[in-house]
Design a protein around this motif. Sequence first.
Motif, PDB file in Angstrom:
ATOM      1  N   GLN A 236       0.817  -1.204   0.000  1.00  0.00           N
ATOM      2  CA  GLN A 236       0.000   0.000   0.000  1.00  0.00           C
ATOM      3  C   GLN A 236       0.862   1.272   0.000  1.00  0.00           C
ATOM      4  O   GLN A 236       0.615   2.196  -0.782  1.00  0.00           O
ATOM      5  CB  GLN A 236      -0.932  -0.001   1.209  1.00  0.00           C
ATOM      6  N   TRP A 240       0.816   3.978  -3.131  1.00  0.00           N
ATOM      7  CA  TRP A 240       0.416   5.384  -2.986  1.00  0.00           C
ATOM      8  C   TRP A 240       1.583   6.327  -3.279  1.00  0.00           C
ATOM      9  O   TRP A 240       1.401   7.376  -3.913  1.00  0.00           O
ATOM     10  CB  TRP A 240      -0.127   5.638  -1.582  1.00  0.00           C
ATOM     11  N   LEU A 256      -5.846   1.389  -5.968  1.00  0.00           N
ATOM     12  CA  LEU A 256      -5.265   1.033  -4.677  1.00  0.00           C
ATOM     13  C   LEU A 256      -6.345   0.774  -3.634  1.00  0.00           C
ATOM     14  O   LEU A 256      -6.154  -0.059  -2.736  1.00  0.00           O
ATOM     15  CB  LEU A 256      -4.311   2.128  -4.200  1.00  0.00           C
ATOM     16  N   ALA A 260      -6.514  -2.704  -1.780  1.00  0.00           N
ATOM     17  CA  ALA A 260      -6.452  -2.730  -0.314  1.00  0.00           C
ATOM     18  C   ALA A 260      -7.463  -3.698   0.283  1.00  0.00           C
ATOM     19  O   ALA A 260      -7.293  -4.145   1.432  1.00  0.00           O
ATOM     20  CB  ALA A 260      -6.675  -1.330   0.248  1.00  0.00           C
ATOM     21  N   THR A 261      -8.506  -4.026  -0.473  1.00  0.00           N
ATOM     22  CA  THR A 261      -9.496  -4.975   0.050  1.00  0.00           C
ATOM     23  C   THR A 261      -8.970  -6.408   0.051  1.00  0.00           C
ATOM     24  O   THR A 261      -9.519  -7.266   0.759  1.00  0.00           O
ATOM     25  CB  THR A 261     -10.787  -4.921  -0.782  1.00  0.00           C
TER      26      THR A 261
END
Length: 656
Positions: A236, A240, A256, A260-261
Amino acid sequence: MGEVKIDEVKDKYVSDHNHKDTHLCSDPPLLDSDDLRLRRRCNIGMAILLTAMFLLICLMSTSDIFGTPYAFDDMVAYISGTNFAKHGFVKLRFLPVHFVGPMGDAPRYYLHYPPLPNIISGVAQSLGITGLMPMRIICGLFLIAGMACIYKALSHVAGHFVTLCGMTFLFMTQYFVRLALSIHHHSYDLLFFGIFLLIFLRTIEKEQPAKKQWLLCWLALMLSSLSSYEYIIYTQLFGWTFLLVSGNLRRRWYVLIFLATAPVVGVALHFLQNCWAIGFSAALEDNLGFGFWQGGLSAGRLRYMWVMPQNIVRRSLYYYNISCISLVIFAVLVPVLKKQKDVVSQRRFYAALLGAIVAPMGWLVLMPGHSIKHPHIVNQFLPLLVIALGCVVACMLKLLMKKDHSRWHKVLIIAVLLFLIASQVQNFVKNHLRGYYRSPENTLLQAIGPEGLPADAALLCSLPPQFAVNTEFLLQRQCWTLKGTDITKSRQPDPDNPRFSQSFLWDECLIDYLTYTINNDYTLKQLYQYLTGIISDDCPLRYFLYLGKDGYTNNPLFKMLAANCPGRIKKIEPEDFGSPRYIILFDISGLQLPMQERPVLADNTKQQQLEGVFPPLKINGFEERLNTQVRKYHLFHVYRGGEGMLNYNEYAVKRP
């Protein structure tokens, strides 16, 4: 006008050509070769490197379980895989069980780490792949595939030659040599991380990337979170940072969010497994172990953070033979050394470089306790190593190939490169067969072996808890280790309370329970039922294995056993152990009977045993196995901490 334009073009070409030569490390290091030709040569070189990696893994896989620094992880992965193959995945709730022997209704599940490597070990053993060597080779193939993905990913942002130089350096480091043999999560981590990195870096800037590519990336991150937690934060932060620096944040921020899930689903699935195994309330209280090591999500973070910098520097020096601080310094200088052909490539390179610097900080800050305890956490610096070191080495090689460059400068570059290669090769040769944790205690357990003790007998053992898995793996039987030697806190096990913290292989109060069993009308059958949840008419818990050194007769635990149970002794005096070692096998089967029916030692026998005088203990094949271990691995030098060995707990902060 035509002649003027031709002259202008010539002048511009000469100016551009001279300007290009001033760059210390432009992307094509092979002179007079175009990009396609360079790319092809680098890909061939990487294929040769990966083949050499695989052949080396096959060669090193012949070593025993202590051939890696994570022998403990490999043991639990192997034992849990054996249990899956023997008892079934559904019965064990797809959760690892780290002990040998029969399973009760509520086995001691290990809940604190994702189970995917253990499940794969179980699948392999179910298919008949039970040897350590083929399992290592299979995991080695996963590692090689991960390395190939990382190469293809980073070559897109840093250039093929730079990435090849960085991967070659990584190949010679202790990180590869040591962790390439692991059958636990290390190979899977690199495989899933490499897939993520490859898809992300090659797809994120496309105008209309295929949805199936992002689905594959999502699947890789989900499987990664089921292998370990260590790249959840990294991916992550890297993503980012890359989007922000490359200028793609507004166009691709939702990607993203979607990615992220993936770890959320993976961790949730693991939590549901725990609920299935021990119930929702107990699983919620356990909290996947995040609160266990102080500095995770609990208090004490500052104490760990205080010792973190020096700790990480030491680990990176050992695993990479270069400090992580040096890598950051190189990374700061890299933009000066490496020039890109266009603004887009330059921003992409800077974005990846900055992401490789920022991303490792996430896990170190969030989980400093885990980072202090586990040296392999330097894997967070792997992309930074490949980019930064790759640029520096590529720069030196290009300077070396320049015809008009200073002769003495070339001599200096050659000397530096030779020193770099020699130091890495020395580390490899010196540490290949040494092994970690090859202490005298582990060697004695290897020499005893599964066939050295009576069959189908469970044990109690005097070794401390860190040897719990080693004892069960090497002796292939149920075994419980004791914490400490204090026999003053006699207490009766409380059946209304949980037998164990569900994630541990020992009971911190076991020595208190043993003391109570010896001195009261409480039998081994009851204790065994308390420990395993299994009711057995013929209790398999029959022996106490005591391993001691000179002065063992002063140990309170030894005195209690010698005064109540008959024993046999074997004395070992190999030079490499430094001092004699003693193996004493106490027969505690009399404790299966009620207090008034137990056999009592004669007074002279009791007195002799308290003085260390026992009948001899015969172990079939012991001397041969012991001499093999001592001769092959030079135990004394290894155990005393030869050059390059680290005391991993030196900077650890003890839990209250």
